[in-house]
Design a protein around this motif. Structure first.
Motif, PDB file in Angstrom:
ATOM      1  N   GLN A 192     -44.745  66.170 -56.817  1.00 31.45           N
ATOM      2  CA  GLN A 192     -43.426  65.989 -57.432  1.00 31.45           C
ATOM      3  C   GLN A 192     -43.401  64.614 -58.091  1.00 31.45           C
ATOM      4  O   GLN A 192     -43.674  63.605 -57.450  1.00 31.45           O
ATOM      5  CB  GLN A 192     -42.340  66.100 -56.383  1.00 31.45           C
ATOM      6  CG  GLN A 192     -40.934  66.147 -56.946  1.00 31.45           C
ATOM      7  CD  GLN A 192     -39.911  66.443 -55.861  1.00 31.45           C
ATOM      8  OE1 GLN A 192     -39.661  65.606 -55.005  1.00 31.45           O
ATOM      9  NE2 GLN A 192     -39.346  67.636 -55.894  1.00 31.45           N
ATOM     10  N   SER A 193     -43.037  64.590 -59.378  1.00 32.92           N
ATOM     11  CA  SER A 193     -43.260  63.368 -60.161  1.00 32.92           C
ATOM     12  C   SER A 193     -42.040  62.902 -60.936  1.00 32.92           C
ATOM     13  O   SER A 193     -42.184  62.286 -61.991  1.00 32.92           O
ATOM     14  CB  SER A 193     -44.416  63.600 -61.143  1.00 32.92           C
ATOM     15  OG  SER A 193     -44.111  64.699 -62.004  1.00 32.92           O
ATOM     16  N   GLY A 194     -40.848  63.141 -60.401  1.00 29.19           N
ATOM     17  CA  GLY A 194     -39.712  62.641 -61.142  1.00 29.19           C
ATOM     18  C   GLY A 194     -38.386  62.946 -60.509  1.00 29.19           C
ATOM     19  O   GLY A 194     -38.276  63.524 -59.425  1.00 29.19           O
ATOM     20  N   ALA A 195     -37.340  62.555 -61.230  1.00 28.40           N
ATOM     21  CA  ALA A 195     -35.945  62.785 -60.863  1.00 28.40           C
ATOM     22  C   ALA A 195     -35.138  62.608 -62.132  1.00 28.40           C
ATOM     23  O   ALA A 195     -35.685  62.278 -63.195  1.00 28.40           O
ATOM     24  CB  ALA A 195     -35.495  61.812 -59.779  1.00 28.40           C
ATOM     25  N   LYS A 196     -33.841  62.793 -62.033  1.00 24.89           N
ATOM     26  CA  LYS A 196     -33.035  62.669 -63.243  1.00 24.89           C
ATOM     27  C   LYS A 196     -33.020  61.236 -63.777  1.00 24.89           C
ATOM     28  O   LYS A 196     -32.686  61.005 -64.926  1.00 24.89           O
ATOM     29  CB  LYS A 196     -31.612  63.140 -62.997  1.00 24.89           C
ATOM     30  CG  LYS A 196     -30.764  62.233 -62.117  1.00 24.89           C
ATOM     31  CD  LYS A 196     -29.329  62.742 -62.078  1.00 24.89           C
ATOM     32  CE  LYS A 196     -28.423  61.810 -61.313  1.00 24.89           C
ATOM     33  NZ  LYS A 196     -27.014  62.244 -61.349  1.00 24.89           N
ATOM     34  N   ASP A 236     -29.761  67.789 -63.224  1.00 26.15           N
ATOM     35  CA  ASP A 236     -28.978  67.060 -62.235  1.00 26.15           C
ATOM     36  C   ASP A 236     -29.570  67.240 -60.835  1.00 26.15           C
ATOM     37  O   ASP A 236     -28.970  66.820 -59.847  1.00 26.15           O
ATOM     38  CB  ASP A 236     -27.520  67.547 -62.233  1.00 26.15           C
ATOM     39  CG  ASP A 236     -26.768  67.102 -63.479  1.00 26.15           C
ATOM     40  OD1 ASP A 236     -27.063  66.004 -63.990  1.00 26.15           O
ATOM     41  OD2 ASP A 236     -25.895  67.858 -63.948  1.00 26.15           O
ATOM     42  N   SER A 237     -30.737  67.866 -60.762  1.00 27.47           N
ATOM     43  CA  SER A 237     -31.379  68.099 -59.474  1.00 27.47           C
ATOM     44  C   SER A 237     -31.728  66.773 -58.802  1.00 27.47           C
ATOM     45  O   SER A 237     -32.179  65.828 -59.455  1.00 27.47           O
ATOM     46  CB  SER A 237     -32.655  68.924 -59.656  1.00 27.47           C
ATOM     47  OG  SER A 237     -32.357  70.199 -60.179  1.00 27.47           O
ATOM     48  N   VAL A 238     -31.498  66.730 -57.504  1.00 21.49           N
ATOM     49  CA  VAL A 238     -31.809  65.537 -56.724  1.00 21.49           C
ATOM     50  C   VAL A 238     -33.175  65.730 -56.065  1.00 21.49           C
ATOM     51  O   VAL A 238     -33.421  66.763 -55.438  1.00 21.49           O
ATOM     52  CB  VAL A 238     -30.740  65.279 -55.648  1.00 21.49           C
ATOM     53  CG1 VAL A 238     -31.122  64.075 -54.794  1.00 21.49           C
ATOM     54  CG2 VAL A 238     -29.382  65.065 -56.291  1.00 21.49           C
ATOM     55  N   THR A 239     -34.061  64.766 -56.199  1.00 22.37           N
ATOM     56  CA  THR A 239     -35.352  64.810 -55.521  1.00 22.37           C
ATOM     57  C   THR A 239     -35.419  63.688 -54.502  1.00 22.37           C
ATOM     58  O   THR A 239     -34.672  62.716 -54.568  1.00 22.37           O
ATOM     59  CB  THR A 239     -36.525  64.681 -56.510  1.00 22.37           C
ATOM     60  OG1 THR A 239     -36.527  63.352 -57.056  1.00 22.37           O
ATOM     61  CG2 THR A 239     -36.408  65.688 -57.648  1.00 22.37           C
TER      62      THR A 239
END
Length: 289
Positions: free
Chosen positions: A166-170, A209-212
């Motif tokens: 997993q390589s990101g966020a908003k 808008d997904s939260v990681t």
């Protein structure tokens, strides 16, 4: 590798008996006590943080932080959640994260790593409320490093069939050099893994808008990457082989970062993956600007 896989399996088995390991519960406290006992037996120092001075949130959980000084001050943070995900069943309670993080510390105790390593056991990480993960937020509240920092977050539910990066966020994406370091280290093990190329581009374009789990670190402009479990098909290793491969991955990951962390943060790249086993990987990164 000096840590015995049998010992790590014992750690995993013990943490698994503490289900449900919910935030602030007795089982979570028992997990924390076990970790502290193991660290003290190995003469590994640690500090704790409570949440009493947390701005805007409250929890009866705690953070535990243990740092192994390296040959360089550049610091790799290895973060793991103490509590399980909301609604998780006993077979997906994240015990593997705790066992691996504890094993990483014990592995490093014998000789100084090339870079400094801080392991964070984070309470209050998993709830469905927007204010979470508050364990990470509590740590960042008082964190003002003088040297470069990079974050590796372990967020497995259980022994995975394949690893997903997993390589990101908003708020942004993982820099190219960290993606390359992680995939290179995984290539040197028997672990199958998947690059989330489409998801990465969605994050890069700010179209979600997904939260990681790494969002708070990226928001504070710390390079961060997470490795999680995947339901992907592939050759499934037995538990002992997987543990050995994860220990090898960690060793190789430190090796790829042994000269310190680059200053640039290249976000304008694409990557592609063909196949799921390392023997058939063709990774390609292309600058867009």
């Amino acid at each position: 590798i000096h840590v015995r896989t049998a010992d790590v399996l014992q750690y995993y088995s013990f943490f698994s008996t503490l289900y449900p390991r919910t935030e602030g519960s007795k089982n979570e406290k028992d997990a924390l006590s076990f970790i502290k006992d193991r660290l003290e037996q190995n003469d590994i120092e640690y500090t704790e943080q409570d949440f009493q001075e947390m701005e805007g949130s409250h929890s009866f959980s705690r953070n535990l932080i243990s740092t192994i000084p390296g040959k360089r001050d550049d610091t790799l943070i290895v973060a793991v959640p103490l509590n399980q995900e909301d609604g998780a069943d006993a077979s997906s309670d994240g015990s593997l994260n705790l066992a691996l993080a504890l094993a990483f510390l014990e592995e490093l105790k014998g000789s100084p790593p090339p870079i400094t390593v801080s392991v964070l056991f984070l309470g209050g990480e998993h709830e469905k409320l927007r204010s979470y993960p508050i364990g990470t937020d509590r740590f960042l509240q008082d964190f003002y490093p003088e040297s470069p920092v990079t974050v590796l977050y372990l967020n497995f539910k259980d022994f995975p069939e394949a690893v997903s990066i997993q390589s990101g966020a908003k708020y942004g994406t993982t820099p190219y050099w960290l993606m390359e370091a992680c995939s290179t280290a995984l290539d040197r093990t028997d672990i199958s893994y998947r690059l989330r190329g489409n998801e990465h581009q969605v994050f890069r374009a700010g179209m979600t808008d997904s939260v990681t789990i790494i969002e708070p670190f990226l928001h504070e402009e710390f390079p961060a990457i997470a490795i999680t479990g995947s339901g992907s098909t592939g050759e499934v290793l037995d538990e002992s082989s997987l543990i050995f491969s994860f220990l090898l991955f960690f060793q190789e990951f430190l090796g790829t970062l042994s000269e310190g962390f680059p200053e640039e943060w290249d976000k304008h790249f694409l990557f592609f993956q063909v196949g799921e086993k390392k023997s058939s990987f063709e990774k390609m990164c292309t600058s867009l600007f």
